[in-house]
Design an enzyme around this catalytic site. Structure first.
Site, PDB file in Angstrom:
ATOM      1  N   HIS A 174       4.575  31.951  43.011  1.00 20.36           N
ATOM      2  CA  HIS A 174       5.600  32.115  41.975  1.00 20.36           C
ATOM      3  C   HIS A 174       6.830  31.308  42.344  1.00 20.36           C
ATOM      4  O   HIS A 174       7.237  31.325  43.498  1.00 20.36           O
ATOM      5  CB  HIS A 174       5.981  33.597  41.866  1.00 20.36           C
ATOM      6  CG  HIS A 174       7.093  33.836  40.890  1.00 20.36           C
ATOM      7  ND1 HIS A 174       6.875  33.849  39.528  1.00 20.36           N
ATOM      8  CD2 HIS A 174       8.425  34.037  41.075  1.00 20.36           C
ATOM      9  CE1 HIS A 174       8.039  34.051  38.913  1.00 20.36           C
ATOM     10  NE2 HIS A 174       8.992  34.161  39.835  1.00 20.36           N
TER      11      HIS A 174
ATOM     12  N   LYS B  10     -21.611  -5.563  39.679  1.00 23.04           N
ATOM     13  CA  LYS B  10     -21.527  -6.874  39.011  1.00 23.04           C
ATOM     14  C   LYS B  10     -20.108  -7.246  38.615  1.00 23.04           C
ATOM     15  O   LYS B  10     -19.807  -8.389  38.330  1.00 23.04           O
ATOM     16  CB  LYS B  10     -22.446  -6.921  37.795  1.00 23.04           C
ATOM     17  CG  LYS B  10     -22.016  -6.053  36.649  1.00 23.04           C
ATOM     18  CD  LYS B  10     -22.905  -6.309  35.425  1.00 23.04           C
ATOM     19  CE  LYS B  10     -22.476  -5.412  34.286  1.00 23.04           C
ATOM     20  NZ  LYS B  10     -23.239  -5.596  33.083  1.00 23.04           N
TER      21      LYS B  10
ATOM     22  N   VAL C 138     -15.374   1.640  35.882  1.00 24.75           N
ATOM     23  CA  VAL C 138     -14.428   1.830  34.775  1.00 24.75           C
ATOM     24  C   VAL C 138     -13.288   2.740  35.224  1.00 24.75           C
ATOM     25  O   VAL C 138     -12.118   2.467  34.966  1.00 24.75           O
ATOM     26  CB  VAL C 138     -15.158   2.422  33.538  1.00 24.75           C
ATOM     27  CG1 VAL C 138     -14.164   2.865  32.476  1.00 24.75           C
ATOM     28  CG2 VAL C 138     -16.110   1.390  32.960  1.00 24.75           C
TER      29      VAL C 138
ATOM     30  N   ALA D 291     -15.614  11.179  35.506  1.00 24.16           N
ATOM     31  CA  ALA D 291     -15.753  10.686  36.879  1.00 24.16           C
ATOM     32  C   ALA D 291     -16.088  11.813  37.850  1.00 24.16           C
ATOM     33  O   ALA D 291     -16.901  11.645  38.756  1.00 24.16           O
ATOM     34  CB  ALA D 291     -14.462   9.983  37.302  1.00 24.16           C
TER      35      ALA D 291
ATOM     36  N   ILE E 200      -9.811   9.329  24.869  1.00 23.16           N
ATOM     37  CA  ILE E 200      -9.211   7.998  25.058  1.00 23.16           C
ATOM     38  C   ILE E 200      -8.180   7.734  23.966  1.00 23.16           C
ATOM     39  O   ILE E 200      -7.061   7.289  24.244  1.00 23.16           O
ATOM     40  CB  ILE E 200     -10.304   6.899  25.045  1.00 23.16           C
ATOM     41  CG1 ILE E 200     -11.210   7.060  26.270  1.00 23.16           C
ATOM     42  CG2 ILE E 200      -9.672   5.512  25.005  1.00 23.16           C
ATOM     43  CD1 ILE E 200     -12.284   6.009  26.408  1.00 23.16           C
TER      44      ILE E 200
HETATM   45  P1  NAI Z   1     -14.638  11.077  22.600  1.00 26.36           P
HETATM   46  O1  NAI Z   1     -16.032  11.470  22.351  1.00 26.36           O
HETATM   47  O2  NAI Z   1     -13.750  11.897  23.447  1.00 26.36           O
HETATM   48  O3  NAI Z   1     -13.874  10.941  21.172  1.00 26.36           O
HETATM   49  C1  NAI Z   1     -14.303  10.102  20.159  1.00 26.36           C
HETATM   50  C2  NAI Z   1     -13.714  10.605  18.841  1.00 26.36           C
HETATM   51  O4  NAI Z   1     -13.953   9.628  17.853  1.00 26.36           O
HETATM   52  C3  NAI Z   1     -14.325  11.896  18.364  1.00 26.36           C
HETATM   53  O5  NAI Z   1     -13.314  12.808  18.060  1.00 26.36           O
HETATM   54  C4  NAI Z   1     -15.104  11.473  17.125  1.00 26.36           C
HETATM   55  O6  NAI Z   1     -15.144  12.461  16.119  1.00 26.36           O
HETATM   56  C5  NAI Z   1     -14.308  10.272  16.656  1.00 26.36           C
HETATM   57  N1  NAI Z   1     -15.061   9.312  15.857  1.00 26.36           N
HETATM   58  C6  NAI Z   1     -16.324   8.872  16.074  1.00 26.36           C
HETATM   59  N2  NAI Z   1     -16.661   7.930  15.158  1.00 26.36           N
HETATM   60  C7  NAI Z   1     -15.565   7.766  14.366  1.00 26.36           C
HETATM   61  C8  NAI Z   1     -15.269   6.936  13.235  1.00 26.36           C
HETATM   62  N3  NAI Z   1     -16.162   6.063  12.763  1.00 26.36           N
HETATM   63  N4  NAI Z   1     -14.034   7.051  12.666  1.00 26.36           N
HETATM   64  C9  NAI Z   1     -13.119   7.926  13.150  1.00 26.36           C
HETATM   65  N5  NAI Z   1     -13.354   8.734  14.203  1.00 26.36           N
HETATM   66  C10 NAI Z   1     -14.549   8.659  14.803  1.00 26.36           C
HETATM   67  O7  NAI Z   1     -14.715   9.560  23.107  1.00 26.36           O
HETATM   68  P2  NAI Z   1     -13.604   8.640  23.766  1.00 26.36           P
HETATM   69  O8  NAI Z   1     -12.250   9.165  23.491  1.00 26.36           O
HETATM   70  O9  NAI Z   1     -13.923   7.271  23.293  1.00 26.36           O
HETATM   71  O10 NAI Z   1     -13.891   8.776  25.298  1.00 26.36           O
HETATM   72  C11 NAI Z   1     -15.148   8.323  25.817  1.00 26.36           C
HETATM   73  C12 NAI Z   1     -15.532   9.055  27.061  1.00 26.36           C
HETATM   74  O11 NAI Z   1     -14.646   8.763  28.121  1.00 26.36           O
HETATM   75  C13 NAI Z   1     -15.544  10.531  26.849  1.00 26.36           C
HETATM   76  O12 NAI Z   1     -16.797  11.013  27.236  1.00 26.36           O
HETATM   77  C14 NAI Z   1     -14.475  11.040  27.758  1.00 26.36           C
HETATM   78  O13 NAI Z   1     -14.877  12.246  28.351  1.00 26.36           O
HETATM   79  C15 NAI Z   1     -14.285   9.951  28.794  1.00 26.36           C
HETATM   80  N6  NAI Z   1     -12.876   9.874  29.190  1.00 26.36           N
HETATM   81  C16 NAI Z   1     -12.325  10.876  29.909  1.00 26.36           C
HETATM   82  C17 NAI Z   1     -10.997  10.862  30.231  1.00 26.36           C
HETATM   83  C18 NAI Z   1     -10.396  11.995  30.974  1.00 26.36           C
HETATM   84  O14 NAI Z   1     -11.125  12.748  31.583  1.00 26.36           O
HETATM   85  N7  NAI Z   1      -9.091  12.187  30.939  1.00 26.36           N
HETATM   86  C19 NAI Z   1     -10.131   9.761  29.845  1.00 26.36           C
HETATM   87  C20 NAI Z   1     -10.798   8.799  29.065  1.00 26.36           C
HETATM   88  C21 NAI Z   1     -12.122   8.857  28.770  1.00 26.36           C
END
Ligand code: NAI
Length: 454
Positions: A440, A33, A39, A315, A185
């Site tokens: 190495h 869509k 993403v 992903a 993120i």
């Molecule tokens: P996340 O689950 O990694 O982190 C969210 C954080 O926000 C946690 O530490 C949590 O304790 C905190 N939190 C939750 N509610 C809150 C509040 N009200 N106030 C303050 N802190 C709070 O989620 P994120 O970073 O949003 O990423 C989402 C998804 O995207 C994840 O599942 C991640 O694996 C995926 N992702 C993966 C990437 C990579 O592989 N490099 C890059 C970006 C995203």
């Protein structure tokens, strides 16, 4: 016409499944869509990594004195970084379209809704037409979670509060950015904006950043970024978003921090509404589609893969889940395993992790040993990292002497963490790993050094 497979969603799970199924000779139609690539390609992994690479180059030269490089008049042009990011995204999106075409997949850029099941198969409606498929793969991804904090909807409407999608397209970088959520993120965005000169504050609910990552390593990562100027408020709960500030509670005290923009990065939620799963009674649990180890839902012939399953929102997990689903559609035995899925935070240095951490292993009552080793043991790391701290950690099963988990805070760890994943998947023992030759000098040798320390 009856399709062998209808794919809903053209992100990593959807496009890969469509490609694989098309290549295997199935008659496939894929609905998207928004923009093919989902993403990951359009507003996630790829744009972020493109921008973070510019930030890393800039940081490297800005700290060039340490390496014998003198730089004067150095600057980073955020607009050009965004333009290059858009170019990279365009190239990859067009690559996915080409791959779908050469796999004989029909791509329809429209929103699809499952309307019913009849004697011929599942009916999906899109653009006012009905399509019939013997099988359906739901790969609709996820969206940013929006916590019920007072002021948040007004903030989102005003553009004061943004999600990662907007953070990848801010034309003029904010002077002050407050990041709510110090997970993957939050940290990657904080890293980019810190590098380009924004004053960044991270507010995290838990007593550590980096989510499920190893506590020893995230503490070092936090220190590295504190030195670079990011402020962290841990064990802090956001209670209100004002017009130009974020109010939070820490140690029972209400505090405020002013902001030009607020990034919301508190997790993502599977996209399960608006796709008609209720019309064919697909079961969900905690907001995600329930799948078995073959990625099949409770309805025969209906599969789900990627973030919509809520299992591991990455992903590369989506790719593998998609392959498992397609293999099962083709009658090939294949099951999804989640024990050795790597995860990387692309900060500078990056933090790569696979399998159990010390905390998750102990919580499961596993009998473990751990090995911690400073990155200073690595010749290549020292050659390329003046003043930066890093660490590698292994989690080992005490009885079988196999690897259960590995975490490495050092650049390039994203490129070799898969080796540790292989040790876990294959159940290699420490003695077997000792016989493996590592090139190495490479940063990856830290794994060999850690194994020999055990
Ligand atoms: P996340 O689950 O990694 O982190 C969210 C954080 O926000 C946690 O530490 C949590 O304790 C905190 N939190 C939750 N509610 C809150 C509040 N009200 N106030 C303050 N802190 C709070 O989620 P994120 O970073 O949003 O990423 C989402 C998804 O995207 C994840 O599942 C991640 O694996 C995926 N992702 C993966 C990437 C990579 O592989 N490099 C890059 C970006 C995203």
């Amino acid at each position: 016409m009856i399709y062998d497979l209808i794919v809903i969603g053209g992100g990593p799970a959807g496009y890969l499944a469509a490609e694989r199924a098309g290549q295997a000779g199935l008659n496939v139609i894929c609905f998207e869509k928004s923009s093919v690539g989902g993403v990951c390609l359009n507003e996630g992994c790829i744009p972020t990594k493109t921008m973070l690479y510019s930030a890393k180059l800039y940081d490297g030269v800005a700290n060039g004195e340490r390496y014998g490089i003198t730089s004067t008049g150095l600057s980073i042009d955020h607009g050009k970084v965004l333009a290059r990011k858009n170019k990279v995204v365009r190239m990859l999106v067009s690559g996915v379209k080409t791959a779908l075409k050469s796999s004989n997949v029909v791509l329809v850029e429209a929103e699809a809704v499952i309307t019913e099941k009849n004697h011929q198969g599942y009916i999906v409606s899109a653009n006012g037409s009905a399509y019939t498929g013997k099988r359906v793969l739901i790969a609709t991804g996820s969206s940013p979670a929006i916590p019920p904090v007072p002021g948040i909807s007004q903030g989102l409407e005003a553009g004061f509060v943004i999600t990662s999608k907007e953070a990848l397209n801010i034309a003029v970088p904010p002077g002050k950015l407050v990041v709510i959520g110090g997970g993957i993120i939050g940290l990657e965005m904080a890293a980019y904006y810190n590098s380009i000169g924004t004053d960044v504050t991270v507010i995290e609910m838990l007593d550590h950043i980096g989510g499920e990552n190893d506590i020893d390593l995230v503490k070092i990562l936090q220190k590295n970024y504190e030195k670079k100027g990011i402020k962290f408020y841990l064990s802090s709960k956001v209670t209100e978003i004002g017009n130009d500030e974020v109010v939070f509670e820490k140690d029972g005290q209400s505090q405020k921090v002013s902001a030009d923009k607020v990034l919301l990065s508190v997790g993502r939620r599977p996209n399960i509404s608006g796709i008609g799963i209720e019309n064919i009674n697909i079961l969900t649990e905690r907001g995600a589609i329930i799948t078995d180890e073959k990625m099949q839902t409770n309805q025969p012939g209906v599969y789900a893969a990627g973030d919509v399953t809520g299992k591991s929102m990455l992903a590369h997990t989506a790719y593998r889940e998609a392959e498992v689903a397609v293999n099962n559609m083709l009658g090939k035995k294949d099951v999804m395993q989640y024990t050795a899925i790597p995860s990387v935070i692309y900060t500078n240095p990056e933090l790569a992790s696979v399998g159990e951490t010390e905390a998750t292993a102990r919580a499961k009552g596993m009998d473990i040993d751990t090995v911690k080793i400073s990155m200073r043991y690595s010749g290549r790391y020292l050659a390329e990292n003046e003043g930066g701290d890093g660490m590698a950690k292994l989690i080992l099963d005490r009885e079988s002497k196999t690897v259960l988990g590995a975490q490495v805070l050092a650049n390039y760890s994203s490129e070799f963490i898969v080796a540790c994943g292989t040790f876990i998947e294959r159940g290699l023992t420490v003695d077997e790993i000792k016989k493996i030759v590592f090139p190495h000098p490479t940063v990856s040798e830290i794994i060999r050094d850690a194994i020999f320390q055990y």
